[in-house]
Design a protein around this motif. Structure first.
Motif, mmCIF file in Angstrom:
data_model
loop_
_atom_site.group_PDB
_atom_site.id
_atom_site.type_symbol
_atom_site.label_atom_id
_atom_site.label_comp_id
_atom_site.label_asym_id
_atom_site.label_seq_id
_atom_site.Cartn_x
_atom_site.Cartn_y
_atom_site.Cartn_z
ATOM 1 N N GLY A 29 26.327 35.103 5.155
ATOM 2 C CA GLY A 29 25.016 35.343 4.568
ATOM 3 C C GLY A 29 25.104 36.333 3.424
ATOM 4 N N ILE A 30 24.463 36.022 2.325
ATOM 5 C CA ILE A 30 24.490 36.873 1.138
ATOM 6 C C ILE A 30 23.295 37.814 1.169
ATOM 7 N N ASP A 31 23.574 39.093 1.165
ATOM 8 C CA ASP A 31 22.512 40.094 1.137
ATOM 9 C C ASP A 31 22.522 40.771 -0.233
ATOM 10 N N PRO A 32 21.600 40.398 -1.134
ATOM 11 C CA PRO A 32 21.593 40.985 -2.477
ATOM 12 C C PRO A 32 21.510 42.510 -2.475
ATOM 13 N N GLU A 33 20.919 43.074 -1.421
ATOM 14 C CA GLU A 33 20.780 44.533 -1.374
ATOM 15 C C GLU A 33 22.132 45.222 -1.226
ATOM 16 N N GLN A 34 23.144 44.488 -0.777
ATOM 17 C CA GLN A 34 24.479 45.058 -0.629
ATOM 18 C C GLN A 34 25.319 44.906 -1.893
ATOM 19 N N MET A 35 24.777 44.234 -2.909
ATOM 20 C CA MET A 35 25.506 44.021 -4.156
ATOM 21 C C MET A 35 25.371 45.236 -5.074
ATOM 22 N N PRO A 36 26.358 45.447 -5.963
ATOM 23 C CA PRO A 36 26.169 46.441 -7.020
ATOM 24 C C PRO A 36 24.938 46.084 -7.847
ATOM 25 N N ALA A 37 24.319 47.071 -8.462
ATOM 26 C CA ALA A 37 23.042 46.866 -9.153
ATOM 27 C C ALA A 37 23.108 45.785 -10.221
ATOM 28 N N ASP A 38 24.195 45.770 -11.041
ATOM 29 C CA ASP A 38 24.258 44.781 -12.108
ATOM 30 C C ASP A 38 24.421 43.369 -11.552
ATOM 31 N N MET A 39 25.209 43.204 -10.474
ATOM 32 C CA MET A 39 25.378 41.893 -9.853
ATOM 33 C C MET A 39 24.075 41.451 -9.194
ATOM 34 N N ARG A 40 23.363 42.397 -8.574
ATOM 35 C CA ARG A 40 22.090 42.064 -7.931
ATOM 36 C C ARG A 40 21.087 41.569 -8.963
ATOM 37 N N GLU A 41 21.097 42.195 -10.135
ATOM 38 C CA GLU A 41 20.174 41.786 -11.199
ATOM 39 C C GLU A 41 20.491 40.377 -11.675
ATOM 40 N N ARG A 42 21.781 40.067 -11.839
ATOM 41 C CA ARG A 42 22.173 38.724 -12.289
ATOM 42 C C ARG A 42 21.848 37.683 -11.223
ATOM 43 N N PHE A 43 22.065 38.036 -9.948
ATOM 44 C CA PHE A 43 21.817 37.096 -8.857
ATOM 45 C C PHE A 43 20.341 36.736 -8.764
ATOM 46 N N ALA A 44 19.481 37.663 -9.203
ATOM 47 C CA ALA A 44 18.038 37.435 -9.131
ATOM 48 C C ALA A 44 17.516 36.548 -10.263
ATOM 49 N N ARG A 45 18.356 36.260 -11.250
ATOM 50 C CA ARG A 45 17.908 35.433 -12.363
ATOM 51 C C ARG A 45 17.643 34.001 -11.900
ATOM 52 N N PRO A 46 16.708 33.301 -12.555
ATOM 53 C CA PRO A 46 16.359 31.932 -12.149
ATOM 54 C C PRO A 46 17.586 31.019 -12.110
ATOM 55 N N GLY A 47 17.736 30.296 -11.027
ATOM 56 C CA GLY A 47 18.782 29.296 -10.900
ATOM 57 C C GLY A 47 20.114 29.808 -10.379
ATOM 58 N N VAL A 48 20.332 31.128 -10.371
ATOM 59 C CA VAL A 48 21.642 31.653 -9.969
ATOM 60 C C VAL A 48 21.892 31.445 -8.480
ATOM 61 N N ALA A 49 20.888 31.711 -7.641
ATOM 62 C CA ALA A 49 21.062 31.533 -6.195
ATOM 63 C C ALA A 49 21.347 30.071 -5.858
ATOM 64 N N ALA A 50 20.648 29.144 -6.537
ATOM 65 C CA ALA A 50 20.886 27.724 -6.296
ATOM 66 C C ALA A 50 22.291 27.326 -6.747
ATOM 67 N N GLN A 51 22.724 27.872 -7.880
ATOM 68 C CA GLN A 51 24.071 27.593 -8.364
ATOM 69 C C GLN A 51 25.123 28.132 -7.397
ATOM 70 N N ALA A 52 24.840 29.295 -6.825
ATOM 71 C CA ALA A 52 25.759 29.875 -5.837
ATOM 72 C C ALA A 52 25.899 28.949 -4.631
ATOM 73 N N GLN A 53 24.790 28.395 -4.176
ATOM 74 C CA GLN A 53 24.835 27.496 -3.030
ATOM 75 C C GLN A 53 25.660 26.252 -3.336
ATOM 76 N N GLN A 54 25.496 25.709 -4.557
ATOM 77 C CA GLN A 54 26.279 24.544 -4.958
ATOM 78 C C GLN A 54 27.766 24.864 -4.974
ATOM 79 N N THR A 55 28.105 26.061 -5.461
ATOM 80 C CA THR A 55 29.513 26.465 -5.511
ATOM 81 C C THR A 55 30.081 26.591 -4.105
ATOM 82 N N PHE A 56 29.336 27.209 -3.191
ATOM 83 C CA PHE A 56 29.817 27.352 -1.818
ATOM 84 C C PHE A 56 30.022 25.988 -1.162
#
Length: 203
Positions: A153-180
């Motif tokens: 499970g991916i917990d954005p709160e555990q990410m470094p601030a810059d990575m958390r900001e990028r992960f919150a951008r539109p489409g990034v979470a969906a792209q991450a799921q496709q990659t996994f």
């Protein structure tokens, strides 16, 4: 954990691009530091993770390599300022940067979003770094590590601030799921990931 130095690091050593006192910042388990030391270079590996440094020291001892490996905050480098001539993945006279890149390799994209190339150029320019080369390359990674993170499970709160900001951008979470999902279809644990390859010198 690929249990070896990255091929790009080996290339830099073979080209003679690494010289003087070398800082391997974010050295992780120490494979790059150990390899470069074995090539006769003077290397210091620093990482913020005490457990990673402990394992790196164990690997260095197992390889009969004497290399400085210490815990340090890469954002401040307190006590380490002005000591290095060449830095792998961060900053003094010559800077060799490998960071998450755009695009895909065999259907694999970076799951947590990437830095915009123009933003990287702008940050380096503002800090008085002259870019000698900016291109795309690949980096070896462990498929199991990415799949394990996804299953846990991916917990954005555990990410470094810059990575958390990028992960919150539109489409990034969906792209991450496709990659996994793509990663779970592969058999080989070693995967090639899209990276930016940057060489910069202090202006």
């Amino acid at each position: 954990d690929i249990k070896d130095a990255q091929p790009r690091i080996k290339e830099l050593a073979a080209y003679g691009a690494l010289h003087g006192e070398i800082l391997d910042i974010g050295c992780g388990l120490g494979e790059n530091s150990i390899y470069l030391t074995q090539q006769g270079l003077s290397v210091t590996g620093l990482d913020f993770s005490p457990s990673a440094i402990q394992q790196a020291k164990q690997r260095a001892a197992a390889a009969s390599v004497s290399v400085t490996l210490e815990v340090a905050d890469a954002t401040t480098l307190d006590g380490w300022e002005g000591r290095f001539d060449t830095v792998v993945d961060s900053a003094v006279a010559r800077w060799f940067i490998a960071c998450f890149g755009d695009g895909s390799v065999n259907g694999i994209t970076m799951p947590f979003g990437v830095q915009d190339p123009e933003e990287i150029r702008g940050v380096l320019a503002e800090a008085h770094w002259n870019i000698q080369y900016f291109g795309r390359t690949t980096y070896l990674g462990s498929r199991a590590a990415f799949v394990g993170a996804a299953l846990a499970g991916i917990d954005p709160e555990q990410m470094p601030a810059d990575m958390r900001e990028r992960f919150a951008r539109p489409g990034v979470a969906a792209q991450a799921q496709q990659t996994f999902e793509r990663l779970q279809q592969l058999d080989d644990d070693m995967i090639h990931m899209p990276f930016f390859n940057i060489v910069a010198e202090r202006g």
